[in-house]
Scaffold this motif. Structure first.
Motif, PDB file in Angstrom:
ATOM      1  N   SER A 190       0.982   2.567  11.316  1.00 55.39           N
ATOM      2  CA  SER A 190      -0.373   3.474  11.112  1.00 55.39           C
ATOM      3  C   SER A 190      -0.505   3.869   9.653  1.00 55.39           C
ATOM      4  CB  SER A 190      -0.105   4.760  11.981  1.00 55.39           C
ATOM      5  OG  SER A 190       1.165   5.483  11.486  1.00 55.39           O
ATOM      6  N   LYS A 191       0.574   3.912   8.844  1.00 55.14           N
ATOM      7  CA  LYS A 191       0.227   4.147   7.376  1.00 55.14           C
ATOM      8  C   LYS A 191      -0.158   3.011   6.477  1.00 55.14           C
ATOM      9  CE  LYS A 191       1.833   8.193   8.345  1.00 55.14           C
ATOM     10  NZ  LYS A 191       1.040   9.469   8.238  1.00 55.14           N
ATOM     11  N   GLU A 192      -1.008   3.370   5.637  1.00 54.06           N
ATOM     12  CA  GLU A 192      -1.698   2.300   4.881  1.00 54.06           C
ATOM     13  C   GLU A 192      -0.729   1.347   4.043  1.00 54.06           C
ATOM     14  OE1 GLU A 192      -4.950   0.239   3.774  1.00 54.06           O
ATOM     15  OE2 GLU A 192      -4.919   1.512   5.383  1.00 54.06           O
ATOM     16  N   VAL A 193       0.295   2.139   3.422  1.00 56.04           N
ATOM     17  CA  VAL A 193       1.311   1.298   2.841  1.00 56.04           C
ATOM     18  C   VAL A 193       2.048   0.297   3.784  1.00 56.04           C
ATOM     19  CG1 VAL A 193       3.418   1.535   1.442  1.00 56.04           C
ATOM     20  CG2 VAL A 193       1.591   3.323   0.927  1.00 56.04           C
ATOM     21  N   ARG A 195       0.861  -0.926   6.522  1.00 53.15           N
ATOM     22  CA  ARG A 195      -0.101  -1.818   6.998  1.00 53.15           C
ATOM     23  C   ARG A 195      -0.307  -2.867   5.882  1.00 53.15           C
ATOM     24  NH1 ARG A 195      -3.288   2.622   9.083  1.00 53.15           N
ATOM     25  NH2 ARG A 195      -4.775   2.414   7.328  1.00 53.15           N
ATOM     26  N   ASN A 196      -0.469  -2.589   4.611  1.00 57.23           N
ATOM     27  CA  ASN A 196      -0.762  -3.616   3.642  1.00 57.23           C
ATOM     28  C   ASN A 196       0.467  -4.198   3.323  1.00 57.23           C
ATOM     29  OD1 ASN A 196      -3.325  -2.384   2.907  1.00 57.23           O
ATOM     30  ND2 ASN A 196      -2.358  -0.989   1.350  1.00 57.23           N
ATOM     31  N   ARG A 199       0.346  -6.783   6.187  1.00 57.73           N
ATOM     32  CA  ARG A 199      -0.659  -8.000   5.981  1.00 57.73           C
ATOM     33  C   ARG A 199      -0.070  -9.020   4.975  1.00 57.73           C
ATOM     34  NH1 ARG A 199      -4.399  -3.778   6.753  1.00 57.73           N
ATOM     35  NH2 ARG A 199      -4.291  -3.136   4.441  1.00 57.73           N
ATOM     36  N   ASP A 234      -4.597 -10.449   8.301  1.00 55.26           N
ATOM     37  CA  ASP A 234      -3.756 -10.076   9.106  1.00 55.26           C
ATOM     38  C   ASP A 234      -3.659 -10.585  10.542  1.00 55.26           C
ATOM     39  OD1 ASP A 234      -1.732  -8.508  10.448  1.00 55.26           O
ATOM     40  OD2 ASP A 234      -2.932  -6.546  10.435  1.00 55.26           O
TER      41      ASP A 234
END
Length: 236
Positions: A190-193, A195-196, A199, A234
């Motif tokens: 759920s956190k951007e870090v 998720r990146n 991906r 992704d």
């Protein structure tokens, strides 16, 4: 007369089939089958069992060894800040080991029968079946064998008091790597870090398999110019 190309039967144990692919192995192994059902490797139930490891086994087995290693250095009169520094350095070194193994060993080009077979066991199976949840982490028996030369090298290069903490740091880095690797395939961050990072890793599997060799960090991909293109996909 042209020999007929070998075809892998996915309904039979795979390990001793893939070697027959010869030069076609590299193309075959990098065409992923996105299924959570893992293939069978061996006819033998014993050998098949050894290839399957649940992700939670890794911290259960290795974190006590990490703690023992660090406390051993402290008992050998290393201060807590010094031990923490050794652990941090061990983790840092592991990130380079992680990158180097993934780039130069796990992605070695093979075409011989035994070369293809060993590559499939080591890493090819993960690229062919990237969602196989029981073959995402390294089997503890194999990891224990590999720990022996690393421990010997650390004893040779470092002091009596620092070598256990350095080893514990490297081992902690490995545990972080293995559980992170599992999470990047099966977690829903759920956190951007996070998720990146997911991906970035799935891009390596499904889009540009010749780049993006880091798992826990893209640091060494940036240093050695193997970072994938910025536009990534992704795919789950």
């Amino acid at each position: 007369m042209v020999a007929q190309a070998f075809t892998v039967d996915l309904n039979k144990p795979l390990v001793f089939q893939v070697g027959h692919l010869g030069d076609a192995y590299q193309e075959w192994v990098h065409q992923p089958i996105v299924s959570k059902e893992g293939p069978r490797f061996f006819e033998s139930e014993f050998w098949e069992f050894l290839t399957r490891t649940a992700w939670w086994v890794i911290p259960i087995i290795w974190l006590p060894v990490v703690c023992w290693s660090i406390t051993t250095s402290i008992h050998r009169r290393l201060s807590i800040p010094q031990a923490a520094l050794c652990v941090g350095f061990g983790i840092f070194v592991w990130t380079l080991v992680e990158y180097t193994l993934h780039r130069f060993l796990f992605h070695i080009k093979t075409c011989s029968y035994w070369g293809n077979t060993m590559h499939y066991l080591l890493h090819g199976c993960h690229h062919k079946h990237p969602m196989d949840g029981l073959r995402l982490v390294f089997p503890p028996a194999a990891a224990a064998i590999l720990c022996i030369p690393f421990w010997g090298l650390l004893r040779l290069l470092s002091t009596h008091s620092t070598s256990p903490a350095l080893f514990g740091g490297g081992l902690l880095g490995y545990v972080m790597y293995d559980v992170t690797h599992y999470y990047l395939h099966h977690g829903q961050p759920s956190k951007e870090v996070a998720r990146n990072l997911k991906r970035y890793h799935l891009n390596h599997h499904f889009r540009v398999q010749t780049k993006g060799f880091g798992i826990t960090s893209s640091l060494w991909d940036r240093v050695f110019a193997t970072l994938p293109p910025s536009k990534i996909t992704d795919k789950r």
